[in-house]
Design an enzyme around this catalytic site. Structure first.
Site, PDB file in Angstrom:
ATOM      1  N   CYS A  78       0.950  -1.225   0.240  1.00  0.00           N
ATOM      2  CA  CYS A  78       0.012  -0.099  -0.025  1.00  0.00           C
ATOM      3  C   CYS A  78       0.855   1.244   0.041  1.00  0.00           C
ATOM      4  CB  CYS A  78      -0.960   0.102   1.157  1.00  0.00           C
ATOM      5  SG  CYS A  78      -1.697  -1.292   1.719  1.00  0.00           S
ATOM      6  N   ARG A 127       1.086   1.507  -5.871  1.00  0.00           N
ATOM      7  CA  ARG A 127       1.387   0.708  -4.652  1.00  0.00           C
ATOM      8  C   ARG A 127       0.247  -0.201  -4.472  1.00  0.00           C
ATOM      9  NH1 ARG A 127       6.167   1.794  -2.174  1.00  0.00           N
ATOM     10  NH2 ARG A 127       5.466   0.698  -0.262  1.00  0.00           N
ATOM     11  N   TRP A 146      -3.811  -1.785  -0.927  1.00  0.00           N
ATOM     12  CA  TRP A 146      -3.968  -3.080  -1.681  1.00  0.00           C
ATOM     13  C   TRP A 146      -4.297  -4.352  -0.714  1.00  0.00           C
ATOM     14  CZ3 TRP A 146      -4.677  -3.557  -6.384  1.00  0.00           C
ATOM     15  CH2 TRP A 146      -4.291  -5.002  -7.156  1.00  0.00           C
ATOM     16  N   ASN A 180       1.001   0.320   5.966  1.00  0.00           N
ATOM     17  CA  ASN A 180       1.400  -0.742   4.783  1.00  0.00           C
ATOM     18  C   ASN A 180       2.048  -1.837   5.359  1.00  0.00           C
ATOM     19  OD1 ASN A 180       2.615  -1.793   2.315  1.00  0.00           O
ATOM     20  ND2 ASN A 180       4.487  -0.011   2.538  1.00  0.00           N
ATOM     21  N   GLY A 181       1.413  -3.064   4.885  1.00  0.00           N
ATOM     22  CA  GLY A 181       2.358  -4.428   5.349  1.00  0.00           C
ATOM     23  C   GLY A 181       1.200  -5.359   5.971  1.00  0.00           C
ATOM     24  N   GLU A 216      10.964 -12.437 -20.894  1.00  0.00           N
ATOM     25  CA  GLU A 216      10.462 -11.231 -20.503  1.00  0.00           C
ATOM     26  C   GLU A 216       9.514 -10.643 -21.370  1.00  0.00           C
ATOM     27  OE1 GLU A 216      10.680  -9.319 -17.945  1.00  0.00           O
ATOM     28  OE2 GLU A 216      10.448  -7.216 -18.616  1.00  0.00           O
ATOM     29  N   LYS A 275       5.668  -9.407 -20.058  1.00  0.00           N
ATOM     30  CA  LYS A 275       5.256  -8.097 -19.945  1.00  0.00           C
ATOM     31  C   LYS A 275       3.842  -8.058 -20.749  1.00  0.00           C
ATOM     32  CE  LYS A 275       7.261  -6.073 -18.254  1.00  0.00           C
ATOM     33  NZ  LYS A 275       8.284  -6.120 -17.419  1.00  0.00           N
ATOM     34  N   GLU A 325       1.317  -9.758 -18.238  1.00  0.00           N
ATOM     35  CA  GLU A 325       1.132  -9.046 -17.046  1.00  0.00           C
ATOM     36  C   GLU A 325       0.154  -7.801 -17.269  1.00  0.00           C
ATOM     37  OE1 GLU A 325       3.952  -7.236 -14.535  1.00  0.00           O
ATOM     38  OE2 GLU A 325       5.335  -7.283 -16.321  1.00  0.00           O
ATOM     39  N   HIS A 341       9.572 -30.618 -27.038  1.00  0.00           N
ATOM     40  CA  HIS A 341       9.389 -31.454 -25.934  1.00  0.00           C
ATOM     41  C   HIS A 341       8.001 -31.099 -25.051  1.00  0.00           C
ATOM     42  CE1 HIS A 341      13.365 -32.926 -26.279  1.00  0.00           C
ATOM     43  NE2 HIS A 341      13.867 -31.742 -26.392  1.00  0.00           N
ATOM     44  N   LYS A 355       3.391  -2.491  -7.404  1.00  0.00           N
ATOM     45  CA  LYS A 355       4.631  -2.427  -8.124  1.00  0.00           C
ATOM     46  C   LYS A 355       5.742  -3.179  -7.316  1.00  0.00           C
ATOM     47  CE  LYS A 355       7.836  -0.078 -10.467  1.00  0.00           C
ATOM     48  NZ  LYS A 355       8.125  -0.636 -11.637  1.00  0.00           N
TER      49      LYS A 355
HETATM   50  C1  F6R Z   1       7.068  -7.160 -13.841  1.00  0.00           C
HETATM   51  C2  F6R Z   1       7.679  -6.500 -12.655  1.00  0.00           C
HETATM   52  C3  F6R Z   1       7.984  -7.420 -11.487  1.00  0.00           C
HETATM   53  C4  F6R Z   1       9.259  -6.989 -10.945  1.00  0.00           C
HETATM   54  C5  F6R Z   1       9.449  -7.901  -9.469  1.00  0.00           C
HETATM   55  C6  F6R Z   1      10.583  -7.543  -8.742  1.00  0.00           C
HETATM   56  O1  F6R Z   1       6.957  -5.973 -14.958  1.00  0.00           O
HETATM   57  O2  F6R Z   1       7.716  -5.246 -12.340  1.00  0.00           O
HETATM   58  O3  F6R Z   1       8.343  -8.713 -11.935  1.00  0.00           O
HETATM   59  O4  F6R Z   1      10.127  -7.008 -11.571  1.00  0.00           O
HETATM   60  O5  F6R Z   1       8.400  -7.729  -8.563  1.00  0.00           O
HETATM   61  O6  F6R Z   1      10.587  -6.120  -8.475  1.00  0.00           O
HETATM   62  P1  F6R Z   1      12.007  -5.377  -7.968  1.00  0.00           P
HETATM   63  O7  F6R Z   1      13.039  -5.283  -8.984  1.00  0.00           O
HETATM   64  O8  F6R Z   1      11.775  -4.197  -7.412  1.00  0.00           O
HETATM   65  O9  F6R Z   1      12.720  -6.316  -6.992  1.00  0.00           O
END
Ligand code: F6R
Length: 623
Positions: free
Chosen positions: A2, A27, A75, A101-102, A480, A484, A487, A503, A602
């Site tokens: 959050c 967040r 969140w 937050n947490g 990757e 992308k 997600e 396979h 995030k």
């Molecule tokens: C995907 C994404 C996440 C972060 C992951 C690690 O687009 O952003 O997969 O890469 O949560 O986050 P950090 O780099 O902040 O440890």
């Protein structure tokens, strides 16, 4: 995760809190709320986005006398999103007001106890135990009562608290969840992350784990859990406010993709000179000379950057290199010791599993190196060595610019350690540095040619599945690209090592399942050509992201996006760019909330559920 904000001062507190919350909305965004206090008191909270909170405020707020305020964008973890579960929460007398937050892991136990003592709860949240617990200790000094209460809480949390009886004070608590104090002139700010502070101040105090701060408009006092004074370290942020704004782009994600050329210049600044890689930040060069094995640990996109680092380091050095996702690494036997280097890659520097891996590595005597974006974050502070990636604030949930900056930083490090170990020679260093210097321009060039990614997005927007394949250095790019797409567009996508297709996954290939083939690694481009043929033979469409001189691949593919010829170590930084754009345009065409994809936040700063202990705990049980 959050976002929380707080303010003490003479400005318009409500609009300041709302602006701060908007800057932290990445967040969490399932509910939001604010509370203001002075001679008057105002509280509003709601399920839904900050825009809904603003509407409700418009219909209910009247100007009053306010000197402090706190707010939160939520969140949900404990208790579904609802008006009642939204923050702020308060005690029985609605006197002690808290945002959080947490996760409070022992909330159930505390709640049962407090109910026996006559407390009445309104919500299903873990947070609500906090104001009630503080109420138990409160006799007019909110700071003292908070210190006593916090000692009883287990879990990870950042808190902002005030009491209606003391409307010149805010209390801030940090345990494993980030919290930053902003210092102004006759005003003090509080926020979970730097972007919320940027419009107001660049002078900050980053609270450390287990610290509790008493904020007044002209002073800050910090103590530890024992109540002992802690010396305050002020630091200056070098991010600008413009970096944290959309600058006319429809979404932060698009803006962050488009600025990658410039970001990469920042990553390189001061680190290459006269054909040499210089990493003056690295303090213990002697250790690198003798290091016996390297483990790269990260989550999500950062893990994919780590995988590229692994391929490059494996190519350059003659010692074992591993790359693991942090949520696995922290619970297995990591086989590390004082001769190991553990590299933690993290944009936020606050990802719970990556932090746990860092601490595990340190406990086992390994040297740690953080490859981090956020200055002052936990991984930044706790790692033995740090290489900052200088990507600036990344606001979109889907990581893009941090990814390319992470790869570039890992590449610089690979050359650096190769040199120290005597396996990278001057000629090669000069050659690779020339290639590295070209990267920002090449990325900008690929970004200008964004028509093709748009066209491809239109072709896949109504499909349900896609494959991404690559070999060696192109394999993490495939992972990757798939991450992308899934997600943000919710289109199912799988990244695969191209050789694994036969396979199993080949069974799924048909006309409506396109394959993105990434091919820039010259060691295996002929193999890739065969893999593309396998897909074509099953009537699958192939979109290739391919080095401009790999003619065979271009001929086999239905459509190709050409990547300028460069060294295979630098190609992954360039090849991912069209894949980011394809994911972006597909999600946008689908009308989705690109910057805030469903169910994602995030950075994952808490681990849900009870902690089961780390590998070092289980090690003690099993041997
Ligand atoms: C995907 C994404 C996440 C972060 C992951 C690690 O687009 O952003 O997969 O890469 O949560 O986050 P950090 O780099 O902040 O440890």
């Amino acid at each position: 995760m959050c976002g929380i904000v707080g303010y003490i001062g003479d400005k318009d507190i409500l609009s300041l809190l709302i602006d701060g919350l908007k800057r932290l909305e990445y967040r969490g965004y399932d509910s939001a709320g604010v509370a203001l206090c002075g001679k008057d008191f105002y509280l509003m909270k709601t399920k839904g986005r900050i825009s809904l909170l603003e509407e409700k405020i418009k219909n209910s707020y009247t100007n009053g006398n306010y000197s402090i305020g706190i707010g939160q964008t939520r969140w949900a973890t404990h208790g579904p999103p609802s008006d009642i579960n939204a923050h702020p929460h308060f005690d029985c007398k609605k006197e002690i007001i808290v945002v959080h937050n947490g996760i409070i892991e022992n909330y159930d136990e505390i709640k049962k106890d407090l109910i026996k003592r006559g407390h009445i709860f309104q919500s299903e949240t873990d947070t609500e135990v906090i104001p009630h617990l503080i109420e138990e200790f409160y006799n007019g000094d909110i700071f003292e009562a908070t210190i006593k209460a916090v000692k009883l809480l287990k879990g990870s949390f950042a808190l902002a608290i005030f009491s209606k009886r003391e409307s010149d004070k805010l209390v801030a608590v940090r345990k494993e969840s980030p919290l930053i104090i902003g210092l102004g002139k006759n005003e003090t700010f509080l926020a979970s992350d730097i972007p919320a502070l940027l419009p107001h101040t660049k002078s900050v105090v980053i609270l450390k784990d287990g610290e509790i701060a008493l904020l007044k408009k002209d002073s800050v006092k910090v103590v530890n859990l024992q109540g002992e004074d802690v010396e305050i370290e002020t630091m200056e942020i070098n991010w600008s406010i413009e970096q944290a704004e959309k600058k006319g782009y429809k979404h932060f994600m698009l803006k962050e993709i488009m600025e990658q050329g410039d970001i990469l210049k920042d990553t390189l600044r001061g680190r290459i000179k006269n054909g040499e890689v210089l990493l003056s930040e690295i303090k213990d060069v002697e250790f690198l000379k003798n290091v016996k094995n390297i483990h790269i640990v990260a989550c999500g996109t950062a893990y994919h950057a780590g995988l590229i680092g692994k391929y490059i380091l494996t190519d350059i050095l003659d010692i074992p290199i591993k790359c693991d996702v942090a949520s696995e690494f922290r619970y297995e036997n990591p086989n590390i010791n004082k001769d190991s280097l553990v590299i933690l890659v993290s944009q936020s520097g606050e990802t719970a599993d990556t932090i746990a891996s860092l601490r595990l590595a340190k406990n086992l005597g390994a040297k740690t190196l953080g490859v981090v974006n956020v200055n002052g974050s936990t991984i930044f502070r706790e790692s033995d060595e740090v290489l900052q990636i200088y990507a600036g604030p990344e606001i979109a949930v889907a990581s893009t610019k941090a990814y390319v900056a992470q790869i570039l930083t890992l590449l610089l490090f690979s050359i650096f350690i190769g040199k120290i170990k005597g396996v990278v020679h001057k000629d090669f260093e000069e050659y690779i540095v020339r290639e590295i210097e070209r990267v920002p321009e090449l990325v900008s060039k690929v970004l200008q040619e964004n028509e093709k990614p748009k066209e491809i997005s239109q072709k896949i927007v109504n499909l349900d599945n896609a494959f991404y394949i690559g070999r060696l250095l192109d394999y993490p790019t495939a992972l990757e690209g798939a991450l992308k797409l899934k997600e943000i567009s919710y289109l199912h996508a799988e990244g695969y090592p191209a050789g694994e297709l036969k396979h199993g996954p080949l069974a799924l290939i048909e006309e409506k399942v396109p394959t993105f083939a990434i091919s820039t690694d010259e060691r295996v481009f002929e193999k890739m050509q065969s893999n593309i043929k396998e897909v074509k033979a099953r009537k699958g469409k192939v979109f290739s992201i391919v080095r401009e001189d790999f003619k065979g691949i271009i001929e086999e593919s239905d459509e190709s996006i050409l990547i300028p010829k460069t060294h295979m170590y630098t190609s992954p930084i360039i090849a991912v760019v069209p894949l980011q754009l394809i994911a972006y345009y597909t999600a946008d065409l689908r009308g989705l909330d690109v910057d805030k994809p469903r169910n994602l936040a995030k950075s994952v700063t808490v681990e849900w559920g009870e902690r089961n202990g780390s590998w070092s705990d289980s090690f003690r049980w099993t041997r």
